[in-house]
Design an enzyme around this catalytic site. Structure first.
Site, PDB file in Angstrom:
ATOM      1  N   TYR A 276     -44.472  41.952 -78.789  1.00 35.16           N
ATOM      2  CA  TYR A 276     -44.805  42.914 -77.740  1.00 35.16           C
ATOM      3  C   TYR A 276     -44.025  44.226 -77.919  1.00 35.16           C
ATOM      4  O   TYR A 276     -44.526  45.294 -77.564  1.00 35.16           O
ATOM      5  CB  TYR A 276     -44.495  42.318 -76.373  1.00 35.16           C
ATOM      6  N   ARG A 330     -44.862  34.012 -80.082  1.00 31.73           N
ATOM      7  CA  ARG A 330     -46.006  33.183 -80.465  1.00 31.73           C
ATOM      8  C   ARG A 330     -46.872  33.836 -81.540  1.00 31.73           C
ATOM      9  O   ARG A 330     -47.788  33.199 -82.081  1.00 31.73           O
ATOM     10  CB  ARG A 330     -46.852  32.843 -79.229  1.00 31.73           C
ATOM     11  N   ARG A 334     -50.236  33.088 -85.570  1.00 30.99           N
ATOM     12  CA  ARG A 334     -51.511  33.771 -85.787  1.00 30.99           C
ATOM     13  C   ARG A 334     -51.705  34.022 -87.280  1.00 30.99           C
ATOM     14  O   ARG A 334     -50.882  34.679 -87.911  1.00 30.99           O
ATOM     15  CB  ARG A 334     -51.543  35.093 -85.025  1.00 30.99           C
TER      16      ARG A 334
END
Length: 776
Positions: A276, A330, A334
């Site tokens: 983020y 997280r 991906r």
């Protein structure tokens, strides 16, 4: 234009890349369109708008009927940059998959995933529109492509306008689709017509009327508002959007965002500087660069805050071709967003930010961008040294030949995040995980995460068994002690752990220390206990093998490849894993009397095993080789211990010599205190009150302590990793000094002879290191 506050920041130097300004015009149509006027005005702007801070020059050349045309030109140049061949190939690949009715056949259209598919459709249409708008593309101004894009974007907008509030993911509704729609609108700006543009942007405004939420989410929503204002020539809305988004990166004491120590958290308890945080930087830098040198540019202090966070909070987590995994949350689960892909995002954002700052900062930022990018050579790395980030329980130890990062957790910071069916096997990635980057790029890319044994994360101490998907996600341990004291390239780091039971897991508790001593990492464990009826082990390392020729040795003997069972060597002294194509690699020296296990194996897995979210599902079977080293503590240990040393960048011969003649002495390894001595350095983690004197140092409360003697001076570094001390900390050192050279404001020296006694008030210090220096 100079800005205040730049002199105090650490700097890296490299010449700034010039901003690309070459734009083509259509020579076949004598009519000057809105798009061409935007370009022509932009060229004039590029020549003069930045002079004298940009304000007078901008006012002199701008189109008064379209005051934001020059900013749109910058935006258009950015969106249409890049190699034309790649732009064309991307668009053609997407068009080949476009089915009837403007739907991509590979996108799910059921339930919640229908909203995700809408966002992905918008992103793909924007990529096709890029080819239409890119000068020199074979699709440039193709009327058939224009008509196709307008038809499908109209259909997408209609679906978007019918999207009911509260359904799907709010982010897709308020950020994901709007940012794709604003970009596509600019790329088709001449062809939309006022009615269509206002219709689309009205829906965007209804979904995202103002910047909202916190940290990265606030930066994203602010960017939506700014881009909508640019398209509609609305300076007032632009100013409101910019003003509303700048709090996203202002330092905060609690909750989401940038903390005073440079940490970055999102969702309250999750470290995310490289996830983020990068998203925040990308949105902020995009807007700041677009508006720099215009009457609407951001206030200098807002730009300073962002640059300061990059210098102090983000740069330590950047590597040569990678963003370090412990701060990516997280995102590591991906398939399309590995450490290397994150590095490209970081490099791009840094180059954007460099366009919004003075020359001195720009040179440093572009130098850092060149270094972190996997696609370029050179650049300037962050300085060596050790940084503790107490607000997010993370540590980074940077040396010339390697970077080691620690991911801890405590009552303040959760072990890992798994939401939206992502990162399902992140169970132990914040439980003392040790990440070693010992060359360019990342050893945690190339399908590491779906193929590794996620129950054996390096640095962790756990009970055997496979937890349920997402077991324990978002939970915080019951312990407070996590962090440590750092001084240059030396640090005493520790974590008290007490893994709470979760589905498929067993509780284990104990004390872990990492003593970071320049190029040597000493790891100690004590008080390891469990009563769950399962074997407990400490994982020394678990590395992906990039080359089958890499050798794993233990006491000089080669561990067999793809063995059916681990190689068991009780009382092994050392091990060594060679790097690909090199005799150097990672060395491991073991304390005598331990049960060492080593395994070379090939493992398979799928990204869909660890990530079932619609945009990231990938069921392709992947295979990797791994070399794993661990220490066994037996079933239900009551007071288990371990000790080993990591030696990156060494040969097998060097490791064997180090095992025969250790440089570091272990002074204590108990649940009360763990301590080591090397040369003039004594490093301690004191776990409890009234711990025994160790190495000539007595500390009356839990703390991390470094005592470093060199060049006629003695420096004491202290920290409260619990962040809960409510009384003064008293430290006594059996050493006489001639006088006091310097002290932190929180430190009071009671005496310096015949022994040193100092008192530190660490209440409210939030885990920061304080120091006192004495002349000997």
């Amino acid at each position: 234009m100079a800005r205040a506050g730049t002199a105090a920041r650490t700097r890296w130097w490299l010449t700034c890349d010039p901003e690309e300004t070459a734009l083509s015009t259509d020579h076949h149509d004598p009519t000057v369109t809105r798009r061409q006027a935007l370009r022509i005005g932009g060229i004039a702007l590029g020549a003069s708008a930045l002079a004298a801070g940009g304000l007078l020059a901008w006012d002199a050349v701008r189109d008064r009927a379209h005051p934001l045309a020059g900013v749109r030109r910058r935006w258009l140049a950015r969106l249409t940059g890049g190699p034309v061949r790649e732009v064309d190939a991307d668009a053609e690949g997407l068009l080949d998959r476009l089915g009837r009715g403007g739907r991509w056949t590979d996108l799910a259209l059921a339930d919640r995933e229908q909203r995700v598919a809408l966002r992905i459709s918008a992103e793909r249409l924007r990529r096709v529109a890029r080819a239409y708008a890119t000068p020199g593309s074979r699709h440039e101004h193709d009327p058939r492509l224009r008509d196709l894009l307008l038809e499908h974007l109209d259909r997408l907008h209609a679906d978007y306008a019918r999207w009911p509030d509260g359904s799907g993911n709010w982010w897709d509704r308020e950020v994901g689709v709007p940012l794709q729609l604003t970009a596509a609108s600019l790329l088709l700006y001449d062809d939309l017509g006022d009615d269509r543009l206002h219709r689309w942007m009205t829906t965007v405004h209804e979904r995202t009327p103002a910047p909202s939420y916190t940290a990265a989410n606030r930066a994203w929503t602010g960017r939506v508002v700014v881009e909508r204002a640019l398209l509609l020539d609305d300076p007032d809305a632009l100013v409101a959007g910019l003003r509303g988004m700048t709090p996203a990166w202002r330092p905060v004491r609690e909750g989401d965002g940038v903390r005073p120590d440079g940490s970055f958290l999102q969702h309250d308890v999750h470290p995310y500087s490289g996830g983020y945080g990068l998203s925040l930087l990308t949105s902020a830098a995009s807007v700041l660069a677009l508006l720099h040198g215009t009457p609407w540019q951001a206030p200098a202090d807002a730009v300073d805050d962002l640059v300061r966070w990059v210098d102090q909070g983000l740069a330590p987590w950047l590597h040569d071709g990678a963003v370090l995994a412990p701060v990516r949350g997280r995102n590591v689960a991906r398939a399309s967003v590995g450490d290397g892909a994150a590095a490209r995002t970081a490099a791009s954002a840094l180059r954007l930010l460099a366009r919004a700052v003075d020359d001195e900062d720009a040179q440093r930022l572009t130098g850092l961008a060149a270094w972190v990018s996997p696609d370029t050579d050179g650049g300037v790395p962050p300085p060596v040294g050790t940084r503790v980030f107490p607000a997010m329980d993370r540590v980074v130890h940077r040396r010339p030949g390697f970077v080691l990062a620690l991911a801890l957790s405590s009552s303040r910071v959760a072990g890992y995040e798994s939401i939206g069916a992502e990162n399902l096997h992140g169970w132990y990635t914040g439980s003392g995980a040790t990440f070693l980057y010992d060359g360019p790029g990342s050893p945690y890319d190339d399908h590491f995460w779906p193929t590794v044994d996620a129950t054996r994360v390096p640095g962790t101490t756990v009970a055997r068994g496979t937890p349920a998907d997402a077991a324990g996600a978002g939970t915080r341990p019951r312990t407070h002690w996590a962090g440590g004291a750092a001084l240059g390239s030396l640090a005493a780091i520790g974590m008290a752990f007490d893994h709470p039971p979760a589905e498929g897991t067993a509780p284990v508790r104990g004390r872990k220390s990492w003593f970071l001593l320049d190029d040597e990492v000493v790891a100690l464990g004590a008080g390891i206990a469990s009563a769950a009826g399962r074997p407990v082990e400490t994982v020394v390392d678990n590395r992906r093998l990039a080359d089958p020729a890499q050798r794993l040795l233990v006491d000089g003997w080669a561990v067999p490849r793809d063995a059916a069972a681990p190689t068991a060597v009780d009382d092994a002294r050392w091990a060594h894993l060679s790097a690909p194509g090199s005799a150097t690699g990672v060395g491991y020296v073991f304390r005598p009397g331990q049960r060492v296990r080593l395994l070379r194996e090939r493992r398979t897995g799928r990204w869909s095993d660890i990530n079932r979210s619609a945009p990231h599902r990938d069921a392709t079977v992947r295979t990797n080789g791994f070399a794993t080293v661990w220490l066994e503590h037996g079933t239900d240990p009551a007071d288990g211990r371990y000790g080993y040393v990591l030696l990156p960048g060494t040969t097998a011969q060097e490791v064997a010599a180090r095992a025969a003649a250790p440089r570091t002495e272990v002074l204590a390894d108990s649940p009360a205190v763990q301590a080591v001595r090397r040369g003039g350095t004594v490093a301690l983690n004191v776990w409890q009150e009234r711990a025994p004197e160790t190495g000539g140092v007595r500390c009356d409360r839990p703390a991390a302590v470094l005592v470093v003697e060199e060049e006629g001076r003695l420096t004491v570094a202290l920290a409260d990793p619990t962040q809960r001390l409510d009384r003064d900390l008293r430290v006594m050192i059996a050493r006489s000094a001639r006088g006091v050279a310097a002290t932190h404001d929180r430190v009071r020296v009671e005496r310096h002879s015949p022994a040193i006694t100092l008192v530190a008030d660490l209440r409210g210090a939030r885990g920061a290191t304080v120091t006192a220096t004495f002349d000997l």
